[in-house]
Design a protein around this motif. Structure first.
Motif, PDB file in Angstrom:
ATOM      1  N   ASP A 249      -8.759  35.604  48.020  1.00 40.10           N
ATOM      2  CA  ASP A 249      -7.706  36.322  47.312  1.00 40.10           C
ATOM      3  C   ASP A 249      -8.226  37.527  46.535  1.00 40.10           C
ATOM      4  OD1 ASP A 249      -9.019  34.394  45.767  1.00 40.10           O
ATOM      5  OD2 ASP A 249      -7.382  34.264  44.322  1.00 40.10           O
ATOM      6  N   PHE A 250      -9.555  37.679  46.479  1.00 41.94           N
ATOM      7  CA  PHE A 250     -10.122  38.807  45.745  1.00 41.94           C
ATOM      8  C   PHE A 250     -10.974  39.713  46.635  1.00 41.94           C
ATOM      9  CE2 PHE A 250      -9.022  36.177  42.096  1.00 41.94           C
ATOM     10  CZ  PHE A 250      -8.490  37.136  41.239  1.00 41.94           C
ATOM     11  N   ARG A 251     -10.653  39.734  47.915  1.00 35.92           N
ATOM     12  CA  ARG A 251     -11.428  40.557  48.848  1.00 35.92           C
ATOM     13  C   ARG A 251     -11.412  42.037  48.439  1.00 35.92           C
ATOM     14  NH1 ARG A 251      -9.266  38.811  53.021  1.00 35.92           N
ATOM     15  NH2 ARG A 251     -10.870  37.345  53.679  1.00 35.92           N
ATOM     16  N   GLU A 252     -10.242  42.527  48.048  1.00 32.39           N
ATOM     17  CA  GLU A 252     -10.142  43.948  47.676  1.00 32.39           C
ATOM     18  C   GLU A 252     -10.966  44.254  46.432  1.00 32.39           C
ATOM     19  OE1 GLU A 252      -6.077  45.904  48.294  1.00 32.39           O
ATOM     20  OE2 GLU A 252      -5.576  43.780  48.146  1.00 32.39           O
ATOM     21  N   GLU A 253     -10.856  43.405  45.426  1.00 29.05           N
ATOM     22  CA  GLU A 253     -11.619  43.625  44.204  1.00 29.05           C
ATOM     23  C   GLU A 253     -13.118  43.557  44.458  1.00 29.05           C
ATOM     24  OE1 GLU A 253      -7.737  41.908  42.477  1.00 29.05           O
ATOM     25  OE2 GLU A 253      -8.852  41.824  44.353  1.00 29.05           O
ATOM     26  N   ARG A 254     -13.538  42.623  45.268  1.00 32.75           N
ATOM     27  CA  ARG A 254     -14.966  42.470  45.573  1.00 32.75           C
ATOM     28  C   ARG A 254     -15.496  43.708  46.304  1.00 32.75           C
ATOM     29  NH1 ARG A 254     -17.062  37.052  45.585  1.00 32.75           N
ATOM     30  NH2 ARG A 254     -15.510  35.477  45.064  1.00 32.75           N
ATOM     31  N   ASN A 255     -14.715  44.193  47.255  1.00 31.96           N
ATOM     32  CA  ASN A 255     -15.136  45.391  47.977  1.00 31.96           C
ATOM     33  C   ASN A 255     -15.237  46.590  47.043  1.00 31.96           C
ATOM     34  OD1 ASN A 255     -15.309  44.017  50.395  1.00 31.96           O
ATOM     35  ND2 ASN A 255     -13.265  44.616  51.097  1.00 31.96           N
ATOM     36  N   LEU A 256     -14.288  46.725  46.138  1.00 33.26           N
ATOM     37  CA  LEU A 256     -14.314  47.836  45.187  1.00 33.26           C
ATOM     38  C   LEU A 256     -15.521  47.724  44.245  1.00 33.26           C
ATOM     39  CD1 LEU A 256     -10.516  48.142  44.298  1.00 33.26           C
ATOM     40  CD2 LEU A 256     -11.921  49.865  45.438  1.00 33.26           C
ATOM     41  N   LEU A 257     -15.881  46.507  43.870  1.00 28.92           N
ATOM     42  CA  LEU A 257     -17.051  46.326  43.010  1.00 28.92           C
ATOM     43  C   LEU A 257     -18.296  46.923  43.652  1.00 28.92           C
ATOM     44  CD1 LEU A 257     -16.824  42.718  41.505  1.00 28.92           C
ATOM     45  CD2 LEU A 257     -17.209  44.828  40.234  1.00 28.92           C
ATOM     46  N   LYS A 258     -18.484  46.644  44.926  1.00 33.16           N
ATOM     47  CA  LYS A 258     -19.697  47.084  45.615  1.00 33.16           C
ATOM     48  C   LYS A 258     -19.608  48.545  46.059  1.00 33.16           C
ATOM     49  CE  LYS A 258     -23.812  45.750  46.799  1.00 33.16           C
ATOM     50  NZ  LYS A 258     -24.769  45.334  45.764  1.00 33.16           N
ATOM     51  N   GLN A 259     -18.449  48.945  46.546  1.00 40.31           N
ATOM     52  CA  GLN A 259     -18.314  50.271  47.159  1.00 40.31           C
ATOM     53  C   GLN A 259     -17.970  51.373  46.159  1.00 40.31           C
ATOM     54  OE1 GLN A 259     -15.353  49.615  50.177  1.00 40.31           O
ATOM     55  NE2 GLN A 259     -16.600  48.091  51.234  1.00 40.31           N
ATOM     56  N   GLN A 260     -17.339  51.007  45.052  1.00 41.81           N
ATOM     57  CA  GLN A 260     -16.903  52.031  44.100  1.00 41.81           C
ATOM     58  C   GLN A 260     -17.511  51.836  42.715  1.00 41.81           C
ATOM     59  OE1 GLN A 260     -12.621  52.982  43.927  1.00 41.81           O
ATOM     60  NE2 GLN A 260     -12.752  52.829  41.686  1.00 41.81           N
TER      61      GLN A 260
END
Length: 228
Positions: free
Chosen positions: A2-13
């Motif tokens: 449920d937090f795939r988007e947040e996790r990706n933003l943590l690493k990528q942004q």
């Protein structure tokens, strides 16, 4: 899930942005995401829980926790090696009943001795998960109760908490602001010295990275010693 988007933003942004800010402080931040790095072989050997908790320890005292409306996967009793429970006794109370997410949060914060301002929690607005299915919402009354109890325990400990953020982008903005404020407090600009210190710090940082990744070779070391 449920937090795939947040996790990706943590690493990528978030991580690149923080390090752009921190470059002139001679500091580098690294995000450790506990969904990455566990191989299928390690998982099949029951190493998931020990490895995840080990990574939490490596990051201590700092911890970033995200909670929405889903309690998460609950490891079976056989996922708790005896050696691990001897080293971390409080796990005994959670065998087969607590989610991996709760265990990671407890190990990083609730069961740890850390300052209140070293842990950051972000609770997502329930409206974001509405209607998105079981990957986003816990439907079991028992798990709903466990999730709310976990959130309340976090509130009571007084850790830094932002409740009700609207969406992943709002989270990324908040966590970037929070982490940069932490780095700015720990490594203020007025602590930097002259150009020689800056040069030394850069070399020291590079050497540290090499040391952490170095795997010793006894044969190679013997050859070097023979030449001295």
């Amino acid at each position: 899930r449920d937090f795939r988007e947040e996790r990706n933003l943590l690493k990528q942004q978030v991580e690149p942005q923080i390090n752009k800010f921190a470059r002139n402080r001679m500091v580098r931040a690294t995000v450790i995401d506990l969904r990455w790095g566990i191989t299928d072989e390690q998982s099949s050997k029951g190493m998931t829980l020990p490895l995840c908790l080990q990574q939490v320890e490596h990051c201590r005292p700092f911890f970033v926790g995200l909670l929405g409306q889903r309690y998460g996967w609950v490891p079976a009793a056989d996922a708790f090696p005896g050696e691990l429970m001897q080293r971390i006794p409080w796990l005994q109370k959670h065998v087969g009943g607590s989610s991996m997410t709760e265990l990671e949060i407890r190990h990083g914060t609730l069961e740890a001795v850390i300052a209140k301002d070293d842990a950051y929690f972000y609770f997502r607005d329930a409206a974001y998960a509405a209607g998105k299915g079981p990957d986003f919402e816990t439907t079991s009354p028992e798990e709903i109760t466990k999730l709310e109890s976990l959130k309340q325990a976090i509130r009571e400990r007084g850790f830094r908490l932002r409740e009700g953020y609207q969406d992943p982008r709002a989270f990324a903005k908040s966590v970037t602001d929070d982490l940069w404020a932490k780095i700015d407090a720990l490594y203020p600009a007025d602590l930097l010295g002259d150009a020689a210190l800056e040069d030394w710090t850069a070399h020291h940082s590079y050497a540290t990275q090499l040391i952490r990744s170095y795997q010793s070779d006894d044969t190679e070391l013997q050859s070097v010693r023979a030449c001295i």
